[in-house]
Design a protein around this motif. Structure first.
Motif, mmCIF file in Angstrom:
data_model
loop_
_atom_site.group_PDB
_atom_site.id
_atom_site.type_symbol
_atom_site.label_atom_id
_atom_site.label_comp_id
_atom_site.label_asym_id
_atom_site.label_seq_id
_atom_site.Cartn_x
_atom_site.Cartn_y
_atom_site.Cartn_z
ATOM 1 N N GLU A 100 -1.092 -5.220 -2.212
ATOM 2 C CA GLU A 100 -1.057 -6.535 -3.254
ATOM 3 C C GLU A 100 0.080 -6.144 -4.437
ATOM 4 O O GLU A 100 0.326 -6.853 -5.284
ATOM 5 N N HIS A 101 0.506 -4.748 -4.439
ATOM 6 C CA HIS A 101 1.368 -4.409 -5.475
ATOM 7 C C HIS A 101 2.243 -3.247 -4.638
ATOM 8 O O HIS A 101 1.787 -2.231 -4.418
ATOM 9 N N ALA A 102 3.578 -3.405 -4.902
ATOM 10 C CA ALA A 102 4.510 -2.338 -4.428
ATOM 11 C C ALA A 102 5.737 -2.137 -5.243
ATOM 12 O O ALA A 102 6.291 -2.996 -5.714
ATOM 13 N N ASP A 103 5.702 -0.746 -5.545
ATOM 14 C CA ASP A 103 6.519 -0.338 -6.760
ATOM 15 C C ASP A 103 7.605 0.833 -5.978
ATOM 16 O O ASP A 103 7.081 1.589 -5.152
ATOM 17 N N VAL A 104 8.819 0.587 -6.222
ATOM 18 C CA VAL A 104 9.853 1.695 -5.687
ATOM 19 C C VAL A 104 9.918 2.841 -6.570
ATOM 20 O O VAL A 104 10.333 2.766 -7.787
ATOM 21 N N GLU A 105 9.152 4.100 -5.977
ATOM 22 C CA GLU A 105 9.179 5.030 -7.020
ATOM 23 C C GLU A 105 10.519 5.746 -7.033
ATOM 24 O O GLU A 105 11.018 6.241 -8.078
ATOM 25 N N ARG A 106 11.238 5.709 -6.121
ATOM 26 C CA ARG A 106 12.707 6.148 -5.825
ATOM 27 C C ARG A 106 13.113 5.408 -4.946
ATOM 28 O O ARG A 106 12.839 5.412 -3.612
ATOM 29 N N ASP A 107 14.471 4.777 -5.360
ATOM 30 C CA ASP A 107 15.191 3.787 -4.493
ATOM 31 C C ASP A 107 15.985 4.744 -3.513
ATOM 32 O O ASP A 107 15.993 5.954 -3.161
ATOM 33 N N TRP A 108 16.682 3.919 -2.384
ATOM 34 C CA TRP A 108 17.322 4.429 -1.599
ATOM 35 C C TRP A 108 18.217 5.690 -1.810
ATOM 36 O O TRP A 108 18.985 5.535 -2.794
ATOM 37 N N PHE A 109 18.006 6.827 -1.156
ATOM 38 C CA PHE A 109 18.786 8.142 -1.514
ATOM 39 C C PHE A 109 19.121 9.082 -0.267
ATOM 40 O O PHE A 109 18.333 8.980 0.563
ATOM 41 N N ARG A 110 19.658 9.961 -0.534
ATOM 42 C CA ARG A 110 20.003 11.412 0.393
ATOM 43 C C ARG A 110 19.828 12.292 -0.392
ATOM 44 O O ARG A 110 20.659 12.682 -1.508
ATOM 45 N N ARG A 137 16.638 7.075 2.480
ATOM 46 C CA ARG A 137 15.205 7.056 2.495
ATOM 47 C C ARG A 137 14.864 6.267 1.141
ATOM 48 O O ARG A 137 15.623 6.572 0.167
ATOM 49 N N ARG A 138 13.699 5.783 1.044
ATOM 50 C CA ARG A 138 13.180 5.516 -0.248
ATOM 51 C C ARG A 138 11.575 5.633 -0.461
ATOM 52 O O ARG A 138 10.859 5.986 0.731
ATOM 53 N N HIS A 139 11.032 5.800 -1.736
ATOM 54 C CA HIS A 139 9.675 6.187 -1.830
ATOM 55 C C HIS A 139 9.051 4.894 -2.603
ATOM 56 O O HIS A 139 9.424 4.289 -3.393
ATOM 57 N N LEU A 140 7.868 4.470 -1.719
ATOM 58 C CA LEU A 140 7.207 3.285 -2.025
ATOM 59 C C LEU A 140 5.627 3.530 -2.713
ATOM 60 O O LEU A 140 5.013 4.394 -2.279
ATOM 61 N N TRP A 141 5.299 3.195 -3.684
ATOM 62 C CA TRP A 141 4.007 3.164 -4.406
ATOM 63 C C TRP A 141 3.183 1.949 -4.120
ATOM 64 O O TRP A 141 3.564 0.952 -4.582
ATOM 65 N N LEU A 142 2.262 2.112 -3.089
ATOM 66 C CA LEU A 142 1.525 1.029 -2.629
ATOM 67 C C LEU A 142 0.176 0.945 -3.225
ATOM 68 O O LEU A 142 -0.637 1.800 -3.194
ATOM 69 N N ARG A 143 -0.267 -0.332 -3.800
ATOM 70 C CA ARG A 143 -1.592 -0.480 -4.195
ATOM 71 C C ARG A 143 -2.221 -1.628 -3.535
ATOM 72 O O ARG A 143 -1.507 -2.577 -3.396
ATOM 73 N N GLY A 144 -3.466 -1.513 -2.998
ATOM 74 C CA GLY A 144 -4.086 -2.855 -2.573
ATOM 75 C C GLY A 144 -5.527 -2.511 -2.274
ATOM 76 O O GLY A 144 -6.260 -1.992 -2.730
ATOM 77 N N ARG A 145 -5.908 -3.263 -1.269
ATOM 78 C CA ARG A 145 -7.380 -3.499 -0.619
ATOM 79 C C ARG A 145 -7.186 -2.346 0.506
ATOM 80 O O ARG A 145 -6.582 -2.817 1.660
ATOM 81 N N LEU A 146 -8.075 -1.352 0.314
ATOM 82 C CA LEU A 146 -8.064 -0.738 1.785
ATOM 83 C C LEU A 146 -9.205 -0.833 2.180
ATOM 84 O O LEU A 146 -10.393 -0.934 1.960
ATOM 85 N N ASP A 172 -4.303 4.556 -4.223
ATOM 86 C CA ASP A 172 -2.934 4.499 -4.023
ATOM 87 C C ASP A 172 -2.209 5.290 -3.069
ATOM 88 O O ASP A 172 -2.750 6.386 -3.091
ATOM 89 N N ILE A 173 -1.215 4.582 -2.465
ATOM 90 C CA ILE A 173 -0.702 5.567 -1.336
ATOM 91 C C ILE A 173 0.964 5.457 -1.556
ATOM 92 O O ILE A 173 1.468 4.258 -1.918
ATOM 93 N N VAL A 174 1.550 6.645 -1.643
ATOM 94 C CA VAL A 174 2.956 6.692 -1.866
ATOM 95 C C VAL A 174 3.562 7.136 -0.671
ATOM 96 O O VAL A 174 2.998 8.280 0.370
ATOM 97 N N VAL A 175 4.432 6.379 0.139
ATOM 98 C CA VAL A 175 5.049 6.561 1.398
ATOM 99 C C VAL A 175 6.519 6.715 1.313
ATOM 100 O O VAL A 175 7.148 6.231 0.425
ATOM 101 N N GLU A 176 7.033 7.466 2.328
ATOM 102 C CA GLU A 176 8.648 7.606 2.488
ATOM 103 C C GLU A 176 8.874 6.747 3.545
ATOM 104 O O GLU A 176 8.682 6.996 4.938
ATOM 105 N N GLU A 177 10.064 5.657 3.338
ATOM 106 C CA GLU A 177 10.545 5.092 4.565
ATOM 107 C C GLU A 177 12.116 5.257 4.634
ATOM 108 O O GLU A 177 12.889 5.229 3.707
ATOM 109 N N THR A 178 12.349 5.349 5.842
ATOM 110 C CA THR A 178 13.766 5.921 6.262
ATOM 111 C C THR A 178 14.291 4.753 6.767
ATOM 112 O O THR A 178 13.737 3.653 7.121
ATOM 113 N N LEU A 179 15.818 4.364 6.539
ATOM 114 C CA LEU A 179 16.658 3.443 6.860
ATOM 115 C C LEU A 179 16.931 3.240 8.279
ATOM 116 O O LEU A 179 17.457 4.544 8.692
ATOM 117 N N GLN A 180 16.851 2.396 8.901
ATOM 118 C CA GLN A 180 17.350 2.286 10.508
ATOM 119 C C GLN A 180 18.931 2.170 10.469
ATOM 120 O O GLN A 180 19.527 1.804 9.508
#
Length: 416
Positions: A224-234, A242-251, A300-308
């Motif tokens: 329901e809401h996603a914040d970029v905790e840390r934008d694309w970086f190495r 990669r970037r870190h996303l803070w995810l909030r919603g209905r689990l 809330d769940i914080v995930v790390e997403e890598t760039l293809q």
């Protein structure tokens, strides 16, 4: 279209309608006939696909697709064919695209009612083909077939199924304890493969079906809401952005997520998404495997997403976090195969094996013949230990406080 009884759970009618509106039914009145009906239906589809490689099977809503999967699992036939049909998008569900059909039931019999349903689906499909020719309308594409090896039939599994077959009696003749044991052993051979298939079937459904149809699946987070905790970086020697996303919603109820170093759940983006996946159909959500970095007390769940590769950095936000695939079975699969081989080799008898005894409902066995009784002075632990040490290729259930119950498997070679 598939019909099912509520009393027995028997899928008693398979049916299909051709493009010329001719109707064909595959009926079943027993479990054996149900297996034949499924086999005949799949053979008919395979024959038509050989004639028309680009053909599709249209069905309305998810009922037929779900029951095909459950029937294949029940009878152990056709799983690979259905899997291929799903990967190649042969099954087309117009429900999410076409809305509900308002139609009058024209016939009283079940077969005629089903035929009317088929015709309604066929006419909806024809209407959608007309729409697909209009500018700006996306038609369903063909997904790239997954890189999987064809699974050869297991002769051991077939031998165990032969032992499990009820050769006489009526539809509801129960299996004996030994026949049930053989059936369970046969199911164990393909257990991990079936579990993997079940996950990936569900995964690709989540890429195409409306979120409200699967939002209550365990380990699904509807974002329901996603914040970029840390934008694309190495950092340091990292070669991939990669970037870190803070995810909030209905689990979903019953969900559990823990941080880990390995790739886990799948991040889903609504179509068209920031990138493409070669294994999904046109119009489907895109997906990316991510790592869970943190789970807060509030859920809330914080995930790390890598760039293809060859994908530019993007600012898109995901719509959902979907479950991770099961871990690979590693050495469990060859161990199960070896165990099943021993059962087949022991025919017409059974091997001395604790798991075989459990499946056959054979009471625990010790070298002295009886289980050690509880000590008169109440030293239950001593009695249990004495029994476990004396197990002769058998087992013993041990019940402790809630949550600690277990089954100990032991042999004459065990010393402690």
């Amino acid at each position: 279209m598939i019909g099912a009884t509520t009393e027995w759970g028997l899928d008693y009618l398979f049916g299909l309608v051709e493009a010329d509106e001719s109707f064909r039914a595959f009926s079943a009145h027993t479990w054996a006939e149900e297996k034949v009906a499924l086999t005949d239906f799949l053979a008919n589809v395979a024959k038509r696909r050989a004639q028309f490689p680009g053909m599709h099977v249209h069905h309305y809503a998810a009922y037929e697709r779900t029951h095909l999967l459950s029937l294949a699992a029940r009878h152990g036939v056709g799983e690979d064919q259905i899997d291929q049909m799903l990967r190649e998008n042969v099954l087309v569900n117009p429900y999410p695209l076409g809305g509900e059909i308002e139609a009058q039931r024209m016939f009283d019999s079940i077969t005629d009612r089903n035929r009317y349903d088929y015709l309604s689906t066929l006419r909806l499909r024809n209407w959608m083909l007309v729409l697909a020719r209009m500018p700006g309308i996306h038609s369903a594409g063909t997904a790239t077939e997954a890189d999987v090896d064809p699974v050869k039939p297991s002769p051991v599994r077939e031998a165990l199924l032969d032992l499990a077959t009820v050769t006489a009696g009526t539809t509801h003749t129960p299996r004996s304890a030994d026949q049930t044991a053989a059936s369970c052993a046969a199911a164990a051979i393909d257990y991990h493969r079936r579990e993997q298939k079940s996950f990936w079937w569900g995964h690709y459904f989540r890429l195409e079906d409306p979120i409200e149809r699967w939002q209550d699946t365990r380990d699904v987070l509807v974002v329901e809401h996603a914040d970029v905790e840390r934008d694309w970086f190495r950092d340091g020697q990292q070669r991939v952005e990669r970037r870190h996303l803070w995810l909030r919603g209905r689990l979903a109820p019953g969900s559990s997520s823990t941080p880990g170093d390995q790739a886990g759940p799948h991040l889903l983006y609504e179509y068209p998404g920031p990138f493409t996946n070669p294994d999904t159909a046109e119009g489907a959500r895109t997906h990316r495997c991510v790592k869970v970095r943190e789970v807060t007390e509030g859920g809330d769940i914080v995930v790390e997403e890598t760039l293809q590769k060859v994908v530019a950095c993007y600012s898109h936000r995901p719509s959902a976090l979907a479950p991770a695939a099961q871990p690979r079975p590693m050495q469990q699969k060859p161990a199960i195969d070896e165990w099943a081989d021993a059962i087949v080799d022991a025919r017409p008898g059974w091997p001395r094996d604790p798991m075989v005894d459990i499946l056959r409902r054979i009471p625990p066995c010790t070298r002295i013949g009886d289980l050690a009784p509880e000590s008169s002075d109440g030293q239950t632990a001593d009695a249990v230990i004495a029994t476990l040490r004396d197990l002769d290729d058998s087992y013993q259930d041990v019940q402790g406080p809630p949550g600690t119950g277990t089954t100990y498997l032991g042999s004459a070679h065990d010393t402690e």
